[in-house]
Every structure is written in structure tokens, then in C-alpha cells.
Design a protein around this motif. Structure first.
Motif, short mmCIF file in Angstrom:
data_model
loop_
_atom_site.label_atom_id
_atom_site.label_comp_id
_atom_site.label_asym_id
_atom_site.label_seq_id
_atom_site.Cartn_x
_atom_site.Cartn_y
_atom_site.Cartn_z
N GLN A 113 0.76 -1.19 0.12
CA GLN A 113 -0.03 -0.18 0.08
C GLN A 113 0.86 1.33 0.12
O GLN A 113 0.49 2.31 -0.75
N GLU A 114 2.22 1.25 0.76
CA GLU A 114 2.69 2.33 0.79
C GLU A 114 3.46 2.55 -0.62
O GLU A 114 3.71 3.67 -1.05
N TRP A 159 2.22 1.91 -3.42
CA TRP A 159 1.20 2.32 -4.36
C TRP A 159 0.68 3.77 -4.11
O TRP A 159 0.76 4.50 -5.17
N ARG A 160 0.79 4.10 -2.94
CA ARG A 160 0.54 5.33 -2.54
C ARG A 160 1.49 6.52 -2.94
O ARG A 160 1.36 7.40 -3.49
N ASN A 161 2.88 6.05 -2.81
CA ASN A 161 3.99 6.78 -3.21
C ASN A 161 4.12 6.87 -4.79
O ASN A 161 4.65 7.96 -5.24
N TRP A 168 -0.91 5.72 -6.89
CA TRP A 168 -2.32 4.84 -6.84
C TRP A 168 -3.13 5.58 -5.60
O TRP A 168 -2.61 6.22 -4.72
N VAL A 169 -4.47 5.51 -5.93
CA VAL A 169 -5.37 6.07 -4.74
C VAL A 169 -6.44 4.89 -4.50
O VAL A 169 -6.85 4.13 -5.37
N PRO A 170 -6.45 4.83 -3.10
CA PRO A 170 -7.61 3.80 -2.79
C PRO A 170 -9.10 4.34 -3.31
O PRO A 170 -9.47 5.52 -3.23
N SER A 206 -8.72 0.89 3.34
CA SER A 206 -7.48 0.25 3.05
C SER A 206 -6.87 -0.48 4.32
O SER A 206 -7.63 -0.03 5.44
N TRP A 228 -7.59 -0.37 -5.17
CA TRP A 228 -6.84 1.03 -5.52
C TRP A 228 -6.91 1.06 -7.17
O TRP A 228 -6.86 0.20 -7.83
#
Length: 204
Positions: free
Chosen positions: A125-126, A128-130, A133-135, A143, A165
């Protein structure tokens, strides 16, 4: 320069040399780890030639799937939305007329304990976030997080938790975590992680 000082310097150089050697070894081991490197929507053969893990060629003109011949990590190589998973034993690449259409995998080589499960999930998830990507659908499917509430939810028998995501208008993925009865370790709480990636709807 005193004898003790020279000895100390030599010891320091030896420690430095050993540290550098071990770092090189670790990097080499990581680089030798079999991987499938791909993006959704590219030619299957491009993925096959790029990847270090062995995998059979596509059947021309067919809709089908293939599985790597060994445990392999996924390196999703989109220039903006890329990420890397841990090695996977369950790893399926779907294609249509020799073009990759989706991936379904479990980024682990055995059922994991809860602490290890959360470590893998939160790292993904980290990444993807970096990468941007967005939930999505967060009211129904928030998440994952390492909280007492989340741990209780995951420990519920037969419970299956999901998160979704999205990467701009290019890709979507589903992340699933579920309890798993491991016959090899019947007294332990073990978990399976499943990751599915595909093109966003409406993307050709």
C-alpha cells in the motif's frame, strides 16, 4: 603514527571492506531473484523476454494464461505506477491474443502469520501510495491498517477483507486478505494475500 593507531586503522579498513563485500553480495542475491517484469496491456512476448523467471510462450490467437516455472516476484514496470512484490508461488498471467490483460497472484510462498501478512500488505500500500495509486470504494472497503480493530477483523473465522486501488485511468487492483487453515500448522493463525491487477474499465 603509533603502532596502536596503525592497527586501529587497519581494522577499520577491514571492517569497511567486509561491509562493502556483504552489501554487494546482498544486492547480487536480490538481483538474481527470479521476477516477472510486466505492465498490463503490453505484448506477452515482451514480458517473457524481459523477465528473469521462466514462463511458457503464449498460444497465438487464444485467450489463456500461464504460470511462471518457479517462485517469482512481480515487478510492475509502469514508469509512473510501478511497484514490486515479494516472491509469489501462486502467480497467473492472463492474456488475450498475445497481449497481457491481467495478473492474479499471492505475494508470498507460504501462508503467513498475521504480523508478516500486515507487513507485506502495508508495504504494498505504501508503494502504491507513493507511486500515485489512490484507494477507491473506501466507505465499503477501507485500506488495510495495523490497528487493533483491523487485527480483530482479520482474525474472524472465514472472514475475507478487500481493498481497491486505482492508478489514474490506467489500472485498477484488488487486494484481498483471508484466514487460511494451514494443515501443516493447525494451531497457528495463517493468512493468504491475493492481488489482482487489470486495466481500468473503458481503457482499450
Amino acid at each position: 603514527m603509533s603502532l596502536m593507531h596503525r592497527v586501529g586503522c587497519r581494522r577499520g579498513l577491514v571492517v569497511l571492506a567486509v561491509t562493502v563485500f556483504l552489501t554487494v553480495v546482498v544486492i547480487q542475491l536480490l538481483s538474481d531473484e527470479p521476477e516477472i517484469a510486466l505492465v498490463i496491456g503490453e505484448p506477452y512476448e515482451t514480458m517473457r523476454q524481459r523477465s528473469s523467471a521462466g514462463i511458457d510462450p503464449a498460444i497465438p490467437g487464444h485467450v489463456s494464461f500461464n504460470i511462471p516455472k518457479s517462485d517469482a516476484r512481480l515487478r510492475f514496470i509502469d514508469t509512473q505506477y510501478g511497484f514490486v512484490t515479494p516472491p509469489a508461488r501462486f502467480f497467473v498471467i492472463f492474456y488475450n491474443k498475445e497481449m497481457i490483460i491481467s495478473v492474479r497472484m499471492s505475494p508470498q510462498v507460504e501462508p503467513l502469520l498475521l504480523d508478516d501478512t500486515l507487513k507485506v500488505v502495508l508495504d504494498l500500500q505504501e508503494q502504491w501510495r507513493n507511486a500515485g495509486w489512490v484507494p477507491i470504494r473506501v466507505k465499503e472497503f477501507p485500506s488495510f491498517a495495523d490497528t487493533p480493530q483491523w487485527r480483530d477483523r482479520l482474525r474472524e473465522t472465514n472472514n475475507v477483507e478487500k481493498a481497491y486501488w486505482r492508478a489514474g485511468d490506467k489500472y485498477q487492483l484488488m487486494l484481498v486478505v483471508s484466514r487460511f487453515r494451514d494443515n501443516k500448522r493447525p494451531t497457528e493463525e495463517r493468512y493468504l494475500i491475493t492481488l489482482g491487477i487489470h486495466r481500468s474499465r473503458g481503457v482499450q
